[in-house]
Design a protein around this motif. Structure first.
Motif, short mmCIF file in Angstrom:
data_model
loop_
_atom_site.label_atom_id
_atom_site.label_comp_id
_atom_site.label_asym_id
_atom_site.label_seq_id
_atom_site.Cartn_x
_atom_site.Cartn_y
_atom_site.Cartn_z
N ALA A 62 42.24 120.79 -103.87
CA ALA A 62 42.34 122.19 -104.30
C ALA A 62 41.85 123.14 -103.21
O ALA A 62 42.28 124.30 -103.16
N ASN A 63 40.97 122.65 -102.32
CA ASN A 63 40.46 123.46 -101.23
C ASN A 63 41.28 123.32 -99.95
O ASN A 63 40.89 123.82 -98.89
N GLY A 64 42.42 122.64 -100.05
CA GLY A 64 43.32 122.53 -98.91
C GLY A 64 42.94 121.48 -97.90
O GLY A 64 43.46 121.48 -96.78
N LYS A 65 42.05 120.55 -98.25
CA LYS A 65 41.65 119.49 -97.32
C LYS A 65 42.68 118.36 -97.34
O LYS A 65 43.32 118.09 -98.36
N ARG A 66 42.84 117.70 -96.21
CA ARG A 66 43.66 116.50 -96.13
C ARG A 66 42.77 115.30 -96.46
O ARG A 66 41.74 115.09 -95.82
N VAL A 67 43.18 114.51 -97.44
CA VAL A 67 42.34 113.43 -97.96
C VAL A 67 42.94 112.08 -97.60
O VAL A 67 44.15 111.86 -97.73
N ILE A 68 42.08 111.18 -97.14
CA ILE A 68 42.46 109.79 -96.86
C ILE A 68 41.86 108.94 -97.96
O ILE A 68 40.64 108.80 -98.06
N GLY A 69 42.70 108.38 -98.81
CA GLY A 69 42.22 107.56 -99.91
C GLY A 69 41.88 106.15 -99.44
O GLY A 69 42.73 105.46 -98.88
N VAL A 70 40.64 105.73 -99.68
CA VAL A 70 40.21 104.37 -99.36
C VAL A 70 40.28 103.57 -100.66
O VAL A 70 39.57 103.87 -101.63
N THR A 71 41.14 102.57 -100.71
CA THR A 71 41.37 101.88 -101.97
C THR A 71 41.94 100.50 -101.73
O THR A 71 42.57 100.24 -100.70
N SER A 72 41.70 99.61 -102.69
CA SER A 72 42.29 98.27 -102.64
C SER A 72 43.69 98.26 -103.22
O SER A 72 44.38 97.24 -103.14
N ALA A 73 44.13 99.38 -103.81
CA ALA A 73 45.49 99.46 -104.34
C ALA A 73 46.50 99.53 -103.19
O ALA A 73 46.17 99.87 -102.06
N SER A 74 47.74 99.23 -103.50
CA SER A 74 48.77 99.19 -102.46
C SER A 74 49.18 100.59 -102.00
O SER A 74 49.78 100.75 -100.95
N ARG A 75 48.85 101.61 -102.78
CA ARG A 75 49.17 102.97 -102.39
C ARG A 75 48.17 103.91 -103.08
O ARG A 75 47.41 103.50 -103.95
N SER A 76 48.21 105.17 -102.67
CA SER A 76 47.29 106.16 -103.23
C SER A 76 48.00 107.49 -103.31
O SER A 76 48.93 107.77 -102.54
N GLN A 77 47.57 108.33 -104.28
CA GLN A 77 48.17 109.66 -104.41
C GLN A 77 47.61 110.65 -103.40
O GLN A 77 47.99 111.81 -103.39
N THR A 78 46.68 110.20 -102.54
CA THR A 78 46.12 111.07 -101.51
C THR A 78 47.10 111.23 -100.36
O THR A 78 48.13 110.56 -100.30
N ASP A 79 46.77 112.13 -99.42
CA ASP A 79 47.67 112.40 -98.30
C ASP A 79 47.89 111.18 -97.42
O ASP A 79 48.97 110.97 -96.90
#
Length: 353
Positions: A62-79
């Protein structure tokens, strides 16, 4: 111009592992990236598998930051996406792939733009389009004033429980196996230096524990532990004191962490027991009486205090210390066993004769 990177929404163990990986990656990339606080970063790592990760992602997005999702899932809704498990090589490859992506502008906070697609690599993936989102990944980007309410849209079919506020890490959090790695020095104020060999699970420091109380109290961050060069370690470790098991320091860190209040996540009305006899310290003679009562069976904090004749705050600190080292556990009433089903049919009746 160097890009800046930060991290938030993760537990101390993940934070420590990512910090080490980032140090390796930034050295490999030759100063193309700077590690800063998440508020000042162009790109922010968020642990999407933690209970705080989705809320952190909503706030940052919401603050316009680019987010890198760290996850064990095969994909993420982050940038962008960093898969677990990760290391310095995978983090360096990811940073290389997104280095050409421009940083978000402040205007993006009010009107988030679609994230630019990075060059296709095995470790960097753009956020999926709305048609590609799974139901649990579909979430509207709220205004800053409405951000807390929108967390309900993350999970389906029912919303998750409201998480407790994220607390700052304390010394005992860094004593968990895997939270630190290598050989580090810890010192605060005028307190004695602690030389910690996290991989060997040993530390060098004073023989007594009580002199450490002030220096290990309060918030403790990863940067409070400084790496010691291999050439300096023998002399510094010898000067600090004889090697001791790190579990002893972990126990004491748990003892002073709560100040008479149970560690977060434990019920003060529950019953607790010791799973094995702990190593009691001469500096705390009353602990022998507390341990004796707890070894007899599960009991509430009040019952332990009454049986041992020790104040409930000191009992609580002792329980915290042994919860931190795994010597104590919360006891739960076992569920009743289901009644065996009565045999039916012809063969059942024959067996019953």
């Amino acid at each position: 111009m160097a890009h800046s990177i930060g991290m938030t929404g993760m537990d101390p163990q993940t934070s420590a592992a990512l910090t080490e990986a980032l140090l390796q990656a930034t050295r490999q990339l030759g100063g193309a990236w700077r590690v800063v606080d998440d508020q000042d970063a162009d790109f922010v790592f968020v642990d999407m598998d933690s209970m705080y990760g989705p809320m952190s992602w909503i706030r940052l997005h919401a603050n316009g930051k680019r987010v890198i999702g760290v996850t064990s899932a095969s994909r993420s809704q982050t940038d962008f996406h960093l898969a677990k498990p990760f290391d310095g090589e995978s983090v360096a490859a990811l940073l290389q792939s997104i280095a050409q992506v421009p940083a978000a502008t402040p205007a993006a906070a009010s009107q988030p733009a679609a994230p630019a697609e990075p060059p296709p690599t095995a470790t960097a993936t753009p956020a999926p389009t709305p048609s590609d989102l799974t139901p649990e990944e579909t979430v509207s980007v709220p205004d800053e004033e409405q951000a807390p309410a929108s967390v309900e849209a993350i999970a389906a079919p029912s919303p998750p429980p409201t998480p407790e506020p994220q607390r700052d890490p304390v010394f005992v959090d860094w004593m968990v196996p895997g939270a630190l790695s290598g050989r580090v020095r810890y010192r605060r104020g005028k307190g004695p230096a602690l030389l910690i060999d996290a991989d060997a699970r040993q530390y060098h420091g004073p023989a007594a524990l009580k002199p450490l109380a002030d220096s290990i109290s309060g918030t403790v961050q990863r940067h409070d532990f400084l790496m010691v060069p291999a050439t300096d370690w023998p002399a510094e470790a010898k000067a600090a004191g004889e090697p001791q098991p790190l579990a002893r320091l972990q126990w004491y860190a748990g003892l002073v962490a709560g100040h008479g209040i149970l560690l977060a996540g434990y019920d003060p009305q529950a019953k607790y027991r010791l799973t094995k006899w702990p190593q009691t310290e001469r500096e705390f003679p009353k602990h022998f009486r507390i341990a004796t009562v707890m070894m007899k069976g599960q009991a509430t904090l009040a019952e332990i205090a009454e049986g041992s004749g020790v104040g409930i705050e000191e009992v609580t600190d002792f329980v915290n210390a042994n919860l931190a080292t795994g010597y104590a556990e919360a006891w739960r009433e076992p569920e009743p066993s289901p009644e065996p089903q009565k045999p039916g049919g012809l063969f059942g009746r024959l067996r019953g004769r």
